[in-house]
Motif scaffolding. Sequence first.
Motif, PDB file in Angstrom:
ATOM      1  N   GLU B   8      -5.506 -10.678  14.066  1.00 52.64           N
ATOM      2  CA  GLU B   8      -4.419 -10.280  13.850  1.00 52.64           C
ATOM      3  C   GLU B   8      -4.146 -12.083  13.473  1.00 52.64           C
ATOM      4  O   GLU B   8      -2.506 -12.061  13.259  1.00 52.64           O
ATOM      5  CB  GLU B   8      -4.654 -11.203  15.659  1.00 52.64           C
ATOM      6  CG  GLU B   8      -3.399 -10.746  15.970  1.00 52.64           C
ATOM      7  CD  GLU B   8      -3.353 -11.382  17.616  1.00 52.64           C
ATOM      8  OE1 GLU B   8      -2.745  -9.373  17.896  1.00 52.64           O
ATOM      9  OE2 GLU B   8      -4.363 -11.619  18.536  1.00 52.64           O
ATOM     10  N   PHE B  11      -2.694 -11.499   9.913  1.00 47.40           N
ATOM     11  CA  PHE B  11      -1.432 -10.201  10.466  1.00 47.40           C
ATOM     12  C   PHE B  11       0.152 -10.836  10.620  1.00 47.40           C
ATOM     13  O   PHE B  11       1.271 -11.407  10.269  1.00 47.40           O
ATOM     14  CB  PHE B  11      -1.682  -9.511  11.172  1.00 47.40           C
ATOM     15  CG  PHE B  11      -0.031  -8.380  11.791  1.00 47.40           C
ATOM     16  CD1 PHE B  11       0.361  -7.603  10.799  1.00 47.40           C
ATOM     17  CD2 PHE B  11       0.518  -8.870  13.674  1.00 47.40           C
ATOM     18  CE1 PHE B  11       1.844  -6.661  10.780  1.00 47.40           C
ATOM     19  CE2 PHE B  11       1.640  -8.001  13.249  1.00 47.40           C
ATOM     20  CZ  PHE B  11       1.897  -7.595  12.530  1.00 47.40           C
ATOM     21  N   PHE B  12       0.163 -12.066  11.791  1.00 40.94           N
ATOM     22  CA  PHE B  12       1.144 -12.526  12.223  1.00 40.94           C
ATOM     23  C   PHE B  12       1.189 -13.776  11.611  1.00 40.94           C
ATOM     24  O   PHE B  12       2.505 -14.145  10.970  1.00 40.94           O
ATOM     25  CB  PHE B  12       0.785 -12.786  14.109  1.00 40.94           C
ATOM     26  CG  PHE B  12       0.953 -12.533  14.796  1.00 40.94           C
ATOM     27  CD1 PHE B  12       2.509 -12.408  15.144  1.00 40.94           C
ATOM     28  CD2 PHE B  12      -0.200 -12.109  15.989  1.00 40.94           C
ATOM     29  CE1 PHE B  12       2.807 -10.986  16.178  1.00 40.94           C
ATOM     30  CE2 PHE B  12       0.827 -10.601  16.768  1.00 40.94           C
ATOM     31  CZ  PHE B  12       1.613 -10.631  17.173  1.00 40.94           C
ATOM     32  N   LEU B  15       3.733 -11.694   8.825  1.00 39.76           N
ATOM     33  CA  LEU B  15       4.904 -11.573   9.644  1.00 39.76           C
ATOM     34  C   LEU B  15       5.565 -12.326   9.489  1.00 39.76           C
ATOM     35  O   LEU B  15       7.561 -11.625   8.890  1.00 39.76           O
ATOM     36  CB  LEU B  15       4.242 -10.859  11.331  1.00 39.76           C
ATOM     37  CG  LEU B  15       5.494 -10.000  11.724  1.00 39.76           C
ATOM     38  CD1 LEU B  15       6.226  -8.679  11.074  1.00 39.76           C
ATOM     39  CD2 LEU B  15       4.961  -9.895  13.120  1.00 39.76           C
ATOM     40  N   ALA B  18       7.119 -13.187   6.136  1.00 38.44           N
ATOM     41  CA  ALA B  18       8.137 -11.773   5.138  1.00 38.44           C
ATOM     42  C   ALA B  18       9.511 -12.285   6.051  1.00 38.44           C
ATOM     43  O   ALA B  18      10.214 -11.649   5.171  1.00 38.44           O
ATOM     44  CB  ALA B  18       7.352 -10.818   6.406  1.00 38.44           C
ATOM     45  N   VAL B  19       9.797 -12.812   6.677  1.00 42.12           N
ATOM     46  CA  VAL B  19      11.296 -12.938   6.836  1.00 42.12           C
ATOM     47  C   VAL B  19      11.534 -14.014   6.801  1.00 42.12           C
ATOM     48  O   VAL B  19      12.799 -14.223   5.796  1.00 42.12           O
ATOM     49  CB  VAL B  19      11.618 -13.479   8.703  1.00 42.12           C
ATOM     50  CG1 VAL B  19      12.344 -13.488   8.979  1.00 42.12           C
ATOM     51  CG2 VAL B  19      10.747 -12.117   9.718  1.00 42.12           C
ATOM     52  N   MET B  34       7.499 -14.505  18.771  1.00 42.04           N
ATOM     53  CA  MET B  34       7.829 -12.883  18.313  1.00 42.04           C
ATOM     54  C   MET B  34       6.750 -11.639  19.107  1.00 42.04           C
ATOM     55  O   MET B  34       6.295 -11.447  19.366  1.00 42.04           O
ATOM     56  CB  MET B  34       6.715 -12.677  16.499  1.00 42.04           C
ATOM     57  CG  MET B  34       7.969 -12.870  15.610  1.00 42.04           C
ATOM     58  SD  MET B  34       7.672 -12.524  14.048  1.00 42.04           S
ATOM     59  CE  MET B  34       5.898 -13.244  13.501  1.00 42.04           C
ATOM     60  N   ARG B  84       3.178  -9.338  -0.088  1.00 44.21           N
ATOM     61  CA  ARG B  84       4.164  -8.213  -0.001  1.00 44.21           C
ATOM     62  C   ARG B  84       3.318  -7.131   0.769  1.00 44.21           C
ATOM     63  O   ARG B  84       3.271  -6.812   1.443  1.00 44.21           O
ATOM     64  CB  ARG B  84       4.888  -8.369   0.242  1.00 44.21           C
ATOM     65  CG  ARG B  84       6.527  -8.211   0.863  1.00 44.21           C
ATOM     66  CD  ARG B  84       7.719  -8.464  -0.263  1.00 44.21           C
ATOM     67  NE  ARG B  84       8.467 -10.111   0.019  1.00 44.21           N
ATOM     68  CZ  ARG B  84       8.764 -10.433   1.280  1.00 44.21           C
ATOM     69  NH1 ARG B  84       9.415  -9.557   2.222  1.00 44.21           N
ATOM     70  NH2 ARG B  84       9.373 -12.288   0.994  1.00 44.21           N
ATOM     71  N   PHE B  87       0.471  -6.903   3.642  1.00 46.74           N
ATOM     72  CA  PHE B  87       0.928  -6.465   5.009  1.00 46.74           C
ATOM     73  C   PHE B  87       1.923  -4.689   4.798  1.00 46.74           C
ATOM     74  O   PHE B  87       1.199  -4.768   6.013  1.00 46.74           O
ATOM     75  CB  PHE B  87       2.668  -7.783   4.888  1.00 46.74           C
ATOM     76  CG  PHE B  87       3.153  -7.529   5.224  1.00 46.74           C
ATOM     77  CD1 PHE B  87       2.759  -8.072   6.887  1.00 46.74           C
ATOM     78  CD2 PHE B  87       4.539  -6.960   6.222  1.00 46.74           C
ATOM     79  CE1 PHE B  87       3.221  -8.103   8.141  1.00 46.74           C
ATOM     80  CE2 PHE B  87       5.390  -7.428   7.112  1.00 46.74           C
ATOM     81  CZ  PHE B  87       3.975  -7.655   8.400  1.00 46.74           C
ATOM     82  N   ARG B  88       2.809  -4.747   3.252  1.00 47.60           N
ATOM     83  CA  ARG B  88       2.576  -3.378   4.160  1.00 47.60           C
ATOM     84  C   ARG B  88       0.926  -2.550   4.206  1.00 47.60           C
ATOM     85  O   ARG B  88       1.691  -1.410   4.862  1.00 47.60           O
ATOM     86  CB  ARG B  88       3.516  -3.271   2.836  1.00 47.60           C
ATOM     87  CG  ARG B  88       4.678  -2.837   2.475  1.00 47.60           C
ATOM     88  CD  ARG B  88       5.653  -2.591   1.322  1.00 47.60           C
ATOM     89  NE  ARG B  88       5.238  -2.925   0.111  1.00 47.60           N
ATOM     90  CZ  ARG B  88       6.591  -3.782  -0.577  1.00 47.60           C
ATOM     91  NH1 ARG B  88       7.391  -4.258  -0.251  1.00 47.60           N
ATOM     92  NH2 ARG B  88       5.866  -4.589  -1.956  1.00 47.60           N
ATOM     93  N   ALA B  91       0.741  -3.056   7.652  1.00 48.55           N
ATOM     94  CA  ALA B  91       1.020  -2.570   8.286  1.00 48.55           C
ATOM     95  C   ALA B  91       1.463  -0.606   8.618  1.00 48.55           C
ATOM     96  O   ALA B  91       1.106  -0.106   9.807  1.00 48.55           O
ATOM     97  CB  ALA B  91       3.021  -2.885   7.956  1.00 48.55           C
TER      98      ALA B  91
END
Lengths: 109, 109
Positions: B8, B11-12, B15, B18-19, B34, B84, B87-88, B91
């Motif tokens: 987790e 992941f965060f 994430l 990613a922004v 978030m 990236r 991450f995809r 997701a």
Amino acid sequence: MSPLPLTETSFFILLSLAVEPRHGYAIIKEVESMSRGRVVLATGTLYTALRRMLEDGWIERVEEDASDGDGRERKFYRLTEEGRRIFRLEAERLKNLAQLSALHVLSAG
Amino acid sequence: MSPLPLTETSFFILLSLAVEPRHGYAIIKEVESMSRGRVVLATGTLYTALRRMLEDGWIERVEEDASDGDGRERKFYRLTEEGRRIFRLEAERLKNLAQLSALHVLSAG
DNA sequence: CTCTAATATGTAGTTGAACGACATATTGTC
DNA sequence: GACAATATGTCGTTCAACTACATATTAGAG
């Protein structure tokens, strides 16, 4: 004290028991099937996790349904109310994460 | 060799990066926001994870944008293409798990 | 102008869970 | 009779998160 997030192993064990009571080896096969072959639990992982979940009261032994001819040793487990509650919480958490990441995968092209 | 499932924490972190590129402390605050306060990364967890991700090439240092007046030490990181990609994948995995569990939460009442 | 909270980065030791390797026994099939 | 599948389990290693500790700067309150 929150048990979340569950590990992937714990999630899939609870998921397979959410359908119906099963024994260890059947859990391994069911998880492999549900995950389309991606998750294959090692026996060390599975039986350790089952012991832990018993201790924590997430699952319990199903005593003697002796369905069909015994011979082979098989121990059946089922979810407790607590186990079902935790599974629902994890399902909710997963839904939130999936939504969050979907947004950002889009925005990141 | 598959890096999935991500923890987790990982992941965060991905994430939030990613922004846009961020520094460590900003990641902690962004993740807390978030997750609506549910996930508060300990510094030991965060900086250890960042070091690991750098080593694995998921993220990289942003060298000197020196945006506004320095003074406070801040190290910015951004996702690499590899980061990236991972991450995809995560997701996608999350979406599948959320769908699977939604089905069984329903069927279990 | 001093104290404190927030900002910012980091290390060390402990704990918990997954994993691979190993061990054992039964049953069904070729 | 041999081998694969079924079935349960232990042991040692590894990896990541967490707690506690350590340090320095800056902004704001009193």
